[in-house]
Design a protein around this motif. Sequence first.
Motif, PDB file in Angstrom:
ATOM      1  N   PRO A   1       1.053  -1.293   0.001  1.00 55.69           N
ATOM      2  CA  PRO A   1      -0.095  -0.155  -0.085  1.00 55.69           C
ATOM      3  C   PRO A   1       0.824   1.222  -0.080  1.00 55.69           C
ATOM      4  CG  PRO A   1      -0.188  -1.161   2.195  1.00 55.69           C
ATOM      5  CD  PRO A   1       0.832  -1.817   1.206  1.00 55.69           C
ATOM      6  N   SER A   2       0.409   2.185  -0.754  1.00 58.45           N
ATOM      7  CA  SER A   2       1.135   3.568  -0.706  1.00 58.45           C
ATOM      8  C   SER A   2      -0.064   4.580  -0.554  1.00 58.45           C
ATOM      9  CB  SER A   2       2.127   3.645  -2.038  1.00 58.45           C
ATOM     10  OG  SER A   2       1.177   3.874  -3.211  1.00 58.45           O
ATOM     11  N   GLY A   3       0.213   5.994  -0.648  1.00 55.64           N
ATOM     12  CA  GLY A   3      -0.632   6.920  -0.608  1.00 55.64           C
ATOM     13  C   GLY A   3      -1.302   6.778  -1.905  1.00 55.64           C
ATOM     14  N   LEU A   4      -0.829   6.502  -2.921  1.00 56.91           N
ATOM     15  CA  LEU A   4      -1.653   6.491  -4.380  1.00 56.91           C
ATOM     16  C   LEU A   4      -2.368   5.286  -4.266  1.00 56.91           C
ATOM     17  CD1 LEU A   4       1.152   8.130  -6.110  1.00 56.91           C
ATOM     18  CD2 LEU A   4      -0.751   9.294  -5.514  1.00 56.91           C
ATOM     19  N   GLY A   5      -2.439   4.394  -3.397  1.00 56.37           N
ATOM     20  CA  GLY A   5      -3.008   3.219  -3.697  1.00 56.37           C
ATOM     21  C   GLY A   5      -1.880   1.977  -3.492  1.00 56.37           C
ATOM     22  N   ARG A   6      -2.000   1.139  -4.222  1.00 54.07           N
ATOM     23  CA  ARG A   6      -1.116  -0.102  -4.005  1.00 54.07           C
ATOM     24  C   ARG A   6      -0.187  -0.124  -5.349  1.00 54.07           C
ATOM     25  NH1 ARG A   6      -2.273  -3.728  -0.188  1.00 54.07           N
ATOM     26  NH2 ARG A   6      -0.932  -5.202  -1.045  1.00 54.07           N
ATOM     27  N   VAL A   7       1.213  -0.379  -5.174  1.00 53.07           N
ATOM     28  CA  VAL A   7       2.094  -0.283  -6.032  1.00 53.07           C
ATOM     29  C   VAL A   7       2.944  -1.690  -6.016  1.00 53.07           C
ATOM     30  CG1 VAL A   7       2.362   2.058  -6.388  1.00 53.07           C
ATOM     31  CG2 VAL A   7       3.443   0.939  -4.684  1.00 53.07           C
ATOM     32  N   ASN A   8       3.351  -2.104  -6.972  1.00 50.58           N
ATOM     33  CA  ASN A   8       4.292  -3.341  -6.967  1.00 50.58           C
ATOM     34  C   ASN A   8       5.641  -2.819  -6.440  1.00 50.58           C
ATOM     35  OD1 ASN A   8       2.483  -4.853  -8.299  1.00 50.58           O
ATOM     36  ND2 ASN A   8       3.200  -4.544 -10.390  1.00 50.58           N
ATOM     37  N   ASN A   9       6.201  -3.928  -5.410  1.00 51.50           N
ATOM     38  CA  ASN A   9       7.475  -3.626  -4.847  1.00 51.50           C
ATOM     39  C   ASN A   9       8.471  -4.880  -5.614  1.00 51.50           C
ATOM     40  OD1 ASN A   9       9.661  -4.349  -2.984  1.00 51.50           O
ATOM     41  ND2 ASN A   9       8.503  -3.600  -1.501  1.00 51.50           N
TER      42      ASN A   9
END
Length: 189
Positions: free
Chosen positions: A27-35
């Motif tokens: 999760p990030s401030g912009l939604g979910r991002v790939n790690n």
Amino acid sequence: MRGFGFLIVAVGFIVMIAATTMDVSVPSGLGRVNNLGLMADRQNYTLIGGVILIAGLLMVIFGRRTQAAPESTFDTRPCPLCAENIKNAAVKCKHCGGDVGKASPQAVPSLRFGWVARVICAGEEERVKVSDAIAEAGFPVVEMLKVGGVGAGAFESKSEAEKAADAIEQRLGYPTTVMFRDKISGDYS
């Protein structure tokens, strides 16, 4: 070996399934991002699972099946014409084609003294029964006077007597011990 191979195939398959269903997003401030780190872990687990799966498949394919009983040296005899090994039951030599006749159990060469696979018998009836069974199995029969039993042999080496003892126990079902036959003990006629 093959059973262990099936286990390894299952483990490899489970690791690959777990790796492909692994969540690599955070999760990030912009939604979910790939790690990128999690994506690399998923790739590594997929490769490890694939290698385990392939190793298991190779074990299954090339692993030994149930071991076939090796051809026993006790079931063979030399051909009187060409000296090649043939089965005791053979009437014609497969090497030279000569008529050799069927060997009797007494025709199997035996030593006077040496290693013996011994079966102790309770009485005369059992001794005759065991003696006949040993002879039918293709072993030379030795009478044991003091212990009231019958033996297969005599053999030059202890390992040959142990092979005979194993064959008697497995094929005929008689408990067998291995001992050295000598002229001093008085156990033999």
